[in-house]
Design a protein around this motif. Sequence first.
Motif, PDB file in Angstrom:
ATOM      1  N   ILE A 175      -6.173 -17.301 -19.813  1.00  0.00           N
ATOM      2  CA  ILE A 175      -7.397 -17.227 -18.924  1.00  0.00           C
ATOM      3  C   ILE A 175      -8.670 -17.122 -19.614  1.00  0.00           C
ATOM      4  O   ILE A 175      -9.424 -17.612 -19.443  1.00  0.00           O
ATOM      5  CB  ILE A 175      -7.368 -16.489 -17.607  1.00  0.00           C
ATOM      6  N   ILE A 176      -8.806 -16.075 -20.260  1.00  0.00           N
ATOM      7  CA  ILE A 176      -9.814 -15.581 -21.301  1.00  0.00           C
ATOM      8  C   ILE A 176      -9.926 -16.776 -22.159  1.00  0.00           C
ATOM      9  O   ILE A 176     -11.013 -17.048 -22.468  1.00  0.00           O
ATOM     10  CB  ILE A 176      -9.519 -14.376 -21.894  1.00  0.00           C
ATOM     11  N   ALA A 177      -8.897 -17.306 -22.737  1.00  0.00           N
ATOM     12  CA  ALA A 177      -9.270 -18.601 -23.604  1.00  0.00           C
ATOM     13  C   ALA A 177      -9.985 -19.714 -23.064  1.00  0.00           C
ATOM     14  O   ALA A 177     -10.644 -20.523 -23.464  1.00  0.00           O
ATOM     15  CB  ALA A 177      -7.950 -18.743 -24.337  1.00  0.00           C
ATOM     16  N   GLU A 178      -9.357 -20.080 -21.662  1.00  0.00           N
ATOM     17  CA  GLU A 178      -9.823 -21.043 -20.992  1.00  0.00           C
ATOM     18  C   GLU A 178     -11.496 -20.793 -20.832  1.00  0.00           C
ATOM     19  O   GLU A 178     -12.330 -21.695 -20.931  1.00  0.00           O
ATOM     20  CB  GLU A 178      -9.091 -21.166 -19.579  1.00  0.00           C
ATOM     21  N   LEU A 179     -11.796 -19.433 -20.373  1.00  0.00           N
ATOM     22  CA  LEU A 179     -13.166 -19.157 -20.147  1.00  0.00           C
ATOM     23  C   LEU A 179     -14.199 -19.652 -21.538  1.00  0.00           C
ATOM     24  O   LEU A 179     -15.154 -20.052 -21.318  1.00  0.00           O
ATOM     25  CB  LEU A 179     -13.406 -17.729 -19.719  1.00  0.00           C
ATOM     26  N   ARG A 180     -13.530 -19.068 -22.631  1.00  0.00           N
ATOM     27  CA  ARG A 180     -13.991 -19.136 -23.828  1.00  0.00           C
ATOM     28  C   ARG A 180     -14.436 -20.997 -24.234  1.00  0.00           C
ATOM     29  O   ARG A 180     -15.565 -21.199 -24.445  1.00  0.00           O
ATOM     30  CB  ARG A 180     -13.340 -18.788 -24.747  1.00  0.00           C
ATOM     31  N   ASP A 181     -13.377 -21.565 -23.839  1.00  0.00           N
ATOM     32  CA  ASP A 181     -13.466 -22.902 -24.049  1.00  0.00           C
ATOM     33  C   ASP A 181     -14.259 -23.628 -23.127  1.00  0.00           C
ATOM     34  O   ASP A 181     -14.903 -24.753 -23.548  1.00  0.00           O
ATOM     35  CB  ASP A 181     -11.884 -23.670 -24.119  1.00  0.00           C
ATOM     36  N   GLU A 182     -14.415 -22.895 -22.279  1.00  0.00           N
ATOM     37  CA  GLU A 182     -15.539 -23.608 -21.300  1.00  0.00           C
ATOM     38  C   GLU A 182     -17.119 -23.181 -21.542  1.00  0.00           C
ATOM     39  O   GLU A 182     -18.031 -23.678 -20.584  1.00  0.00           O
ATOM     40  CB  GLU A 182     -15.146 -23.126 -19.747  1.00  0.00           C
ATOM     41  N   GLY A 183     -17.268 -22.662 -22.533  1.00  0.00           N
ATOM     42  CA  GLY A 183     -18.524 -22.097 -22.908  1.00  0.00           C
ATOM     43  C   GLY A 183     -18.958 -20.806 -22.562  1.00  0.00           C
ATOM     44  O   GLY A 183     -20.049 -20.561 -22.740  1.00  0.00           O
ATOM     45  N   ILE A 184     -17.986 -20.113 -21.726  1.00  0.00           N
ATOM     46  CA  ILE A 184     -18.297 -18.684 -21.200  1.00  0.00           C
ATOM     47  C   ILE A 184     -18.432 -17.946 -22.641  1.00  0.00           C
ATOM     48  O   ILE A 184     -17.702 -18.084 -23.571  1.00  0.00           O
ATOM     49  CB  ILE A 184     -17.345 -18.069 -20.486  1.00  0.00           C
ATOM     50  N   ALA A 185     -19.433 -16.968 -22.663  1.00  0.00           N
ATOM     51  CA  ALA A 185     -19.531 -15.802 -23.770  1.00  0.00           C
ATOM     52  C   ALA A 185     -18.682 -14.819 -23.205  1.00  0.00           C
ATOM     53  O   ALA A 185     -18.787 -14.213 -22.068  1.00  0.00           O
ATOM     54  CB  ALA A 185     -20.724 -15.547 -24.048  1.00  0.00           C
ATOM     55  N   VAL A 186     -17.452 -14.319 -24.133  1.00  0.00           N
ATOM     56  CA  VAL A 186     -16.600 -13.040 -23.689  1.00  0.00           C
ATOM     57  C   VAL A 186     -16.756 -12.136 -24.676  1.00  0.00           C
ATOM     58  O   VAL A 186     -16.866 -12.297 -25.823  1.00  0.00           O
ATOM     59  CB  VAL A 186     -15.263 -13.778 -23.859  1.00  0.00           C
ATOM     60  N   VAL A 187     -16.935 -10.850 -23.976  1.00  0.00           N
ATOM     61  CA  VAL A 187     -17.029  -9.588 -24.922  1.00  0.00           C
ATOM     62  C   VAL A 187     -15.712  -8.759 -24.498  1.00  0.00           C
ATOM     63  O   VAL A 187     -15.612  -8.402 -23.260  1.00  0.00           O
ATOM     64  CB  VAL A 187     -18.289  -8.860 -24.437  1.00  0.00           C
ATOM     65  N   VAL A 188     -14.955  -8.322 -25.543  1.00  0.00           N
ATOM     66  CA  VAL A 188     -13.745  -7.696 -25.146  1.00  0.00           C
ATOM     67  C   VAL A 188     -13.744  -6.413 -25.912  1.00  0.00           C
ATOM     68  O   VAL A 188     -13.751  -6.339 -27.213  1.00  0.00           O
ATOM     69  CB  VAL A 188     -12.405  -8.534 -25.672  1.00  0.00           C
ATOM     70  N   VAL A 189     -13.667  -5.385 -25.271  1.00  0.00           N
ATOM     71  CA  VAL A 189     -13.562  -4.159 -25.656  1.00  0.00           C
ATOM     72  C   VAL A 189     -11.892  -3.905 -25.753  1.00  0.00           C
ATOM     73  O   VAL A 189     -11.183  -3.838 -24.582  1.00  0.00           O
ATOM     74  CB  VAL A 189     -14.015  -2.936 -24.866  1.00  0.00           C
ATOM     75  N   THR A 190     -11.235  -3.816 -26.945  1.00  0.00           N
ATOM     76  CA  THR A 190      -9.656  -3.412 -26.912  1.00  0.00           C
ATOM     77  C   THR A 190      -9.296  -2.383 -28.139  1.00  0.00           C
ATOM     78  O   THR A 190      -9.721  -2.686 -29.133  1.00  0.00           O
ATOM     79  CB  THR A 190      -9.102  -4.882 -26.785  1.00  0.00           C
ATOM     80  N   HIS A 191      -8.045  -2.068 -27.757  1.00  0.00           N
ATOM     81  CA  HIS A 191      -7.207  -1.485 -28.976  1.00  0.00           C
ATOM     82  C   HIS A 191      -5.912  -2.324 -29.193  1.00  0.00           C
ATOM     83  O   HIS A 191      -5.211  -2.075 -30.143  1.00  0.00           O
ATOM     84  CB  HIS A 191      -6.742  -0.023 -28.628  1.00  0.00           C
ATOM     85  N   ASP A 192      -6.088  -3.419 -28.401  1.00  0.00           N
ATOM     86  CA  ASP A 192      -4.836  -4.353 -28.355  1.00  0.00           C
ATOM     87  C   ASP A 192      -5.004  -5.341 -29.468  1.00  0.00           C
ATOM     88  O   ASP A 192      -5.858  -6.318 -29.214  1.00  0.00           O
ATOM     89  CB  ASP A 192      -4.570  -5.009 -27.185  1.00  0.00           C
ATOM     90  N   ALA A 193      -4.670  -5.189 -30.807  1.00  0.00           N
ATOM     91  CA  ALA A 193      -4.818  -6.220 -31.771  1.00  0.00           C
ATOM     92  C   ALA A 193      -4.270  -7.661 -31.566  1.00  0.00           C
ATOM     93  O   ALA A 193      -5.050  -8.742 -32.041  1.00  0.00           O
ATOM     94  CB  ALA A 193      -4.144  -5.692 -33.164  1.00  0.00           C
ATOM     95  N   ALA A 194      -3.538  -7.621 -30.872  1.00  0.00           N
ATOM     96  CA  ALA A 194      -2.769  -8.781 -30.298  1.00  0.00           C
ATOM     97  C   ALA A 194      -3.816  -9.771 -29.452  1.00  0.00           C
ATOM     98  O   ALA A 194      -3.805 -10.971 -29.579  1.00  0.00           O
ATOM     99  CB  ALA A 194      -1.507  -8.690 -29.691  1.00  0.00           C
ATOM    100  N   VAL A 195      -4.310  -9.102 -28.746  1.00  0.00           N
ATOM    101  CA  VAL A 195      -5.421  -9.780 -27.962  1.00  0.00           C
ATOM    102  C   VAL A 195      -6.385 -10.357 -28.993  1.00  0.00           C
ATOM    103  O   VAL A 195      -6.805 -11.795 -28.761  1.00  0.00           O
ATOM    104  CB  VAL A 195      -6.243  -8.856 -27.085  1.00  0.00           C
ATOM    105  N   LEU A 196      -7.013  -9.585 -29.797  1.00  0.00           N
ATOM    106  CA  LEU A 196      -8.123 -10.391 -30.706  1.00  0.00           C
ATOM    107  C   LEU A 196      -7.326 -11.480 -31.722  1.00  0.00           C
ATOM    108  O   LEU A 196      -8.111 -12.544 -31.753  1.00  0.00           O
ATOM    109  CB  LEU A 196      -8.581  -9.210 -31.784  1.00  0.00           C
ATOM    110  N   ASP A 197      -6.270 -11.546 -32.179  1.00  0.00           N
ATOM    111  CA  ASP A 197      -5.627 -12.641 -32.872  1.00  0.00           C
ATOM    112  C   ASP A 197      -5.176 -13.588 -31.923  1.00  0.00           C
ATOM    113  O   ASP A 197      -5.423 -14.912 -32.436  1.00  0.00           O
ATOM    114  CB  ASP A 197      -4.321 -12.186 -33.411  1.00  0.00           C
TER     115      ASP A 197
END
Length: 487
Positions: free
Chosen positions: A452-474
């Motif tokens: 869903i976050i990837a869909e938002l990104r591809d729709e042109g939404i700007a996304v800021v993610v605070v995370t310790h989860d390296a897999a999310v960033l990858d």
Amino acid sequence: MRPAAVEARGWGWRFASRLRWAVADVSFRIEPGERVLLLGASGAGKSTLLHAMAGVLDGDDEGETRGELTVDGLPAPRATGRAGLVLQDPDSQAVLARVGDDVAFGPENLGVPRDEIWRRVHEALEAVGLDVPLEHSTSALSGGQKQRLALAGVLAMRPGLILLDEPTANLDPGGVREVRDAVGRVVERTGAALVIVEHRIDVWLPLVDRVIVLGESGGGGGGAIVIADGAPDEVLGSLGPRLARGGVWVPGLPPRFPAPPAGTAGPVMLEARALSVGRSRGTSAAGPLRLDVRAGEVLGITGPNGAGKSTLALTLAGLLAPVSGRVEASVALAGGPQRDPLRWSSRELLTRIGTVFQDPEHQLLATTVRAELGVAPRSLGLPEAEVARRVDDLLVRLRLGRLAEANPYTLSGGEKRRLTVAATLAARPRIIVLDEPTFGQDAVTWAELVAIIAELRDEGIAVVVVTHDAAVLDALHARPFELEASA
């Protein structure tokens, strides 16, 4: 300290506000000194069962129970002091301002003599490896230190059963290792029985000797039953693919990643210049910083616990004033001359910058899941037909349909997280700020949330993610922005 035994015989629990049973019919016995990893999909009833073992589920006003759940032969609510529970949020467990007083709190409530209390405090802090003065402020501890403090508080009560509910969910990798090593020392020293609920299981496998898996019963009333029980290698080896499909994070069977972004990042929507951030006026937690938030891109804010990641996120979102420097929106985002997000009204923020806090309960407003999803669109004055359409869509996308009429506070941690993400998306903001969006998620809901976050990104939404989860960033091909540890 005498290790405890736990036995469940056809035990089940249904929350007072729910039609479905959270746990339907579980039976098992945990022998004194056993070390058990309790697995299952998000919402499978793991935390409910753990809280029941701790004796904190009791009373007709809370819910309905059936069967038996005993600790050392006594009903769990009557086995006072035999079980100690450590929760996933480090900040929610410190009761008192000083480390020594906080560890002493439990034994004091059990009526332990004063001299014995302080002997236990010193022993417990030594056992978990927390080498700070007794007068040290609990608020000044890192996330990993706070979890070791919580573990010390449990240990000082001398329980025969130690229960850990996702104790490393909000910690950086260093904090995860600190807590795991501390738990290992404690169970070796005390011989206490250990039950751990954790989605990411790799770190705990060397420490446990048994795995119990909860899954849906398939009966009309729903609820969890035990679907697997045995040695870790045996359970994960024979049932690995099935468990992975059900949401268990099985080593070697990672969840699916979404496709990479189709295009390049768009224009800058938000910029920070010479920005220093902090929770109190004049005191900086991080900075000075320079960064841009771009349309169609995921910005991944990383760094150790205490580095100021959440503080930076709140400042970018227009919810916290900078200590110094500035945050400025683009003309396209601001839609007018006022480009400082801090100066925008709450209604203006709804459609410009949506924020999902680290603690889901900090932003729950309604008495049902369906009503929670309707809060933002109704605040915007949308027609009821449009509100209903958005709510129904999000109930499906975030796997919340069966919980539509449930009280949000009775949801599991992972379900609450999905609800707060969905509630933020209901306003259709052009920037979304997510603080630890995937904590508490099983492998299936993690993959769906990341998609869903990837869909938002591809729709042109700007996304800021605070995370310790390296897999999310990858998975999201995020642009990393790392904060260093605070001095």
